[in-house]
Structures are given as structure tokens and as C-alpha cells.
Write a protein that holds these residues in place. Structure first.
Motif, PDB file in Angstrom:
ATOM      1  N   ARG A 146       0.832  -1.200   0.000  1.00  0.00           N
ATOM      2  CA  ARG A 146       0.000   0.000   0.000  1.00  0.00           C
ATOM      3  C   ARG A 146       0.873   1.259   0.000  1.00  0.00           C
ATOM      4  O   ARG A 146       0.533   2.260  -0.631  1.00  0.00           O
ATOM      5  CB  ARG A 146      -0.927  -0.005   1.218  1.00  0.00           C
ATOM      6  N   PHE A 147       1.992   1.200   0.712  1.00  0.00           N
ATOM      7  CA  PHE A 147       2.918   2.337   0.734  1.00  0.00           C
ATOM      8  C   PHE A 147       3.412   2.647  -0.672  1.00  0.00           C
ATOM      9  O   PHE A 147       3.417   3.801  -1.103  1.00  0.00           O
ATOM     10  CB  PHE A 147       4.098   2.024   1.659  1.00  0.00           C
ATOM     11  N   TYR A 148       3.816   1.592  -1.409  1.00  0.00           N
ATOM     12  CA  TYR A 148       4.283   1.785  -2.779  1.00  0.00           C
ATOM     13  C   TYR A 148       3.157   2.347  -3.657  1.00  0.00           C
ATOM     14  O   TYR A 148       3.374   3.244  -4.473  1.00  0.00           O
ATOM     15  CB  TYR A 148       4.752   0.453  -3.375  1.00  0.00           C
ATOM     16  N   SER A 149       1.950   1.795  -3.488  1.00  0.00           N
ATOM     17  CA  SER A 149       0.810   2.216  -4.307  1.00  0.00           C
ATOM     18  C   SER A 149       0.513   3.705  -4.111  1.00  0.00           C
ATOM     19  O   SER A 149       0.305   4.450  -5.076  1.00  0.00           O
ATOM     20  CB  SER A 149      -0.416   1.382  -3.968  1.00  0.00           C
ATOM     21  N   ILE A 150       0.507   4.132  -2.845  1.00  0.00           N
ATOM     22  CA  ILE A 150       0.205   5.540  -2.559  1.00  0.00           C
ATOM     23  C   ILE A 150       1.323   6.446  -3.067  1.00  0.00           C
ATOM     24  O   ILE A 150       1.070   7.531  -3.612  1.00  0.00           O
ATOM     25  CB  ILE A 150      -0.016   5.744  -1.047  1.00  0.00           C
ATOM     26  N   ALA A 151       2.571   6.002  -2.908  1.00  0.00           N
ATOM     27  CA  ALA A 151       3.700   6.802  -3.397  1.00  0.00           C
ATOM     28  C   ALA A 151       3.603   7.001  -4.906  1.00  0.00           C
ATOM     29  O   ALA A 151       3.875   8.097  -5.422  1.00  0.00           O
ATOM     30  CB  ALA A 151       5.016   6.124  -3.031  1.00  0.00           C
ATOM     31  N   LEU A 152       3.199   5.964  -5.623  1.00  0.00           N
ATOM     32  CA  LEU A 152       3.048   6.074  -7.078  1.00  0.00           C
ATOM     33  C   LEU A 152       1.864   6.961  -7.440  1.00  0.00           C
ATOM     34  O   LEU A 152       1.877   7.644  -8.473  1.00  0.00           O
ATOM     35  CB  LEU A 152       2.891   4.682  -7.693  1.00  0.00           C
TER      36      LEU A 152
END
Length: 322
Positions: free
Chosen positions: A21-27
Motif C-alpha cells: 500500500r505504501f508503494y501504491s500511494i507513493a506512485l
């Protein structure tokens, strides 16, 4: 700059160690910056995410399998935390118990006990069995070795059992999660009328290999129809987890996880949950991602309930054509 919701979601996902989820939000932040004309910043954010993913996987290398098993076993290093798995609390608790026993297996061994090493997952397609194997690999910090059971079964007498023996021998050498999907292809009931002698020998060999396995690896088997399995197999597993279509609370949790900051502030949950009934976790996830794609392509930062209902209905229409 990133919106307040995105910043809060980044902090929350980081504190919960929810990397996916962290990666998804960062993208999502990178995409937002790109739309604002900040192309350099967007590129730097994407590069940071890519570099972080690579560093996270450097701690454990996935060793390739021998050439003779090429195509039969797929190696992977999943990055999906337990928080991403949507399942009944009872199932999640049993997963936590498996994880706890693995990390404290030395303590159990002192008392002549062993940790859970053989897990059978049973339930309809798309309900989270494969994802569960990936989550377990991530939580135990082990590589995931997926055995392509459909390719394992051959028409040549004795070859299937020989390849099975190779795989079980490698379990001793390469610790990991060994995932057998469509397990009923080799674990079918020996009493069935359409059974043939060769497959009975394969099953007998499989039972023997499982019984004799003393490795530190974890065996995870999955089947869409547990009624097809030979009863002797159930006694070989330390735990059997049954999966089903998600209930209303689980569907809402799943949608919240995948939609993230794309979820509109005013959201007609009752209508969405009604439209998502009778769909599997995989189908709901696909509908959510379709809705997000449509929003991105139309330069929108939010997805409304009606837009998500539209993609959910598209998933349901597939079955009306069957």
C-alpha cells in the motif's frame, strides 16, 4: 504537492509495515505531481520506489531450480504483508499461529514438538488461496516456489513420481514455501471410478514423500474442490483452511485497501456492497483496479460509488454469458 489524505495514508501504511500500500500511494503521489507538470519530481518518486523494492529483495536471493525442472517450478520473492490478506478473522488467526510457530520453532523443538509445516487451502477460485501462499512467504521471509502441477503430470509412466521426488529432495537443500496449486491433479481420491493405475502410484508416492519430509521448508497446497482429494491426504497436513466468498465487512475492507486515496469522500457504501455480493476477492480487486484506471485516464483523482458499481457490474455480466 501530495494531498493531505495521501500524506496521512503514506504515514499510516509505513507505520503498519504495509509495503504494497505504501508503494501504491507513493506512485499515486507521483502521478499527481506529473499532472501538475512536475515531471522531474514524479520521476524521482518512481525511481525511489523502484530502488526501495530492489533493496527489500536483496536480503534473500532466489536460487534457480535445476535445468530438468525448468518450467515446473516458478521462483518468486513476494512482497505482500498479512495486512493485505482479506479473510475471516479465524483464518487470519491461524495464519498468525503458523507464523509465530515458525519463528519460535526452536522453542517447540526443545519439547519434542514441531511447527506447522504443511498447510492445505481449500475453497472456490479467486478467494485468496494463492495470495495466502504469497503472504506467508513474505511474512516468513522465504522464497516462494510454485509447483506447476498441471505440467508436473505427464503421460510417461513413472516420470511424474520421479519429478515429485526431485522436488521433495530439493526442499531439503533450499528452504522456502513450496506451493502446489490445483493439488487435486495429483492428490485425487484413489477410489474414484475414473482413476488410473499410474495416478494411484503418483498419489501413493506423494503420500510417502510428505510423510518422510523432514526439511525446514513449508508445504502449501491449494484446491478448488476438497471433495476430490483422497482422504489420506488430510491426515498429512497440520492445518486445513477453508476459503469462501467475502462477506459484507470483508468486501468493504478489501475495497478500502485497493482504492486507497482514490475513494471518494462521499461514498454510497450500501449500493457498492450490494453490487459486490457474490463476487470473489479476485473479481472485486479487478473491478477496483479497473475503476482506478478509468479515473487516471480521465485525469480524475477520485472514484465515485457509481463508477465502481459500473466495473463491478461488468464482472457480473461475465457470468450471465456462460
Amino acid at each position: 504537492m501530495a494531498t493531505a489524505d495521501q500524506i496521512k495514508s503514506l504515514i499510516r501504511s509505513y507505520s503498519e509495515e504495509d509495503r504494497e500500500r505504501f508503494y501504491s500511494i507513493a506512485l499515486q503521489v507521483a502521478a499527481h505531481e506529473a499532472k501538475q507538470g512536475h515531471a522531474t519530481l514524479a520521476h524521482e518518486i518512481r525511481a525511489l520506489v523502484d530502488n526501495h523494492k530492489k533493496r527489500a529483495q536483496q536480503g534473500l536471493k532466489v536460487v534457480p531450480f535445476p535445468q530438468e525442472l525448468k518450467g515446473l517450478v516458478v521462483s518468486d520473492m513476494p512482497d505482500i504483508p498479512l495486512q493485505s490478506l482479506v479473510a475471516p478473522q479465524a483464518t487470519l488467526e491461524r495464519f498468525r499461529r503458523t507464523i509465530k510457530e515458525f519463528y519460535q520453532r526452536g522453542k517447540l523443538h526443545k519439547y519434542g514438538l514441531s511447527n506447522r509445516r504443511r498447510i492445505l487451502l481449500a475453497g472456490p477460485p479467486g478467494t485468496g488461496k494463492t495470495m495466502s501462499a504469497r503472504v506467508l512467504a513474505h511474512e516468513l521471509k522465504l522464497p516462494l516456489y510454485t509447483v506447476q502441477v498441471d505440467r508436473l503430470v505427464t503421460k510417461f509412466m513413472g516420470e511424474t513420481s520421479a519429478k515429485l521426488r526431485q522436488i521433495f529432495d530439493i526442499m531439503e537443500q533450499k528452504q522456502g514455501i513450496y506451493f502446489f496449486d490445483e493439488f487435486d491433479a495429483i492428490g485425487g481420491d484413489r477410489s474414484m471410478d475414473n482413476d488410473v493405475g499410474e495416478m494411484r502410484r503418483v498419489l501413493n508416492a506423494l503420500l510417502q514423500f510428505i510423510e518422510q519430509d523432514q526439511s525446514d521448508s513449508i508445504i502449501v497446497a491449494a484446491t478448488n474442490n476438497p471433495k476430490l482429494l483422497d482422504q489420506a491426504l488430510f491426515r498429512r497436513f497440520d492445518d486445513v483452511l477453508y476459503y469462501s466468498l467475502p462477506d459484507e465487512e470483508e468486501r468493504k475492507h478489501l475495497i478500502e485497501i485497493i482504492m486507497g486515496t482514490f475513494l471518494a469522500s462521499k461514498f454510497a457504501w450500501n449500493k457498492v456492497l450490494s453490487s459486490s455480493a457474490d463476487l470473489s476477492q479476485a473479481e472485486i480487486g479487478s473491478a477496483c483496479r479497473d475503476a482506478i484506471k478509468d479515473a487516471v485516464l480521465h485525469d480524475k483523482s477520485k472514484v465515485t460509488a457509481s463508477e465502481l458499481i459500473s466495473t463491478l457490474d461488468q464482472r457480473k455480466q461475465v457470468y450471465t454469458q456462460l
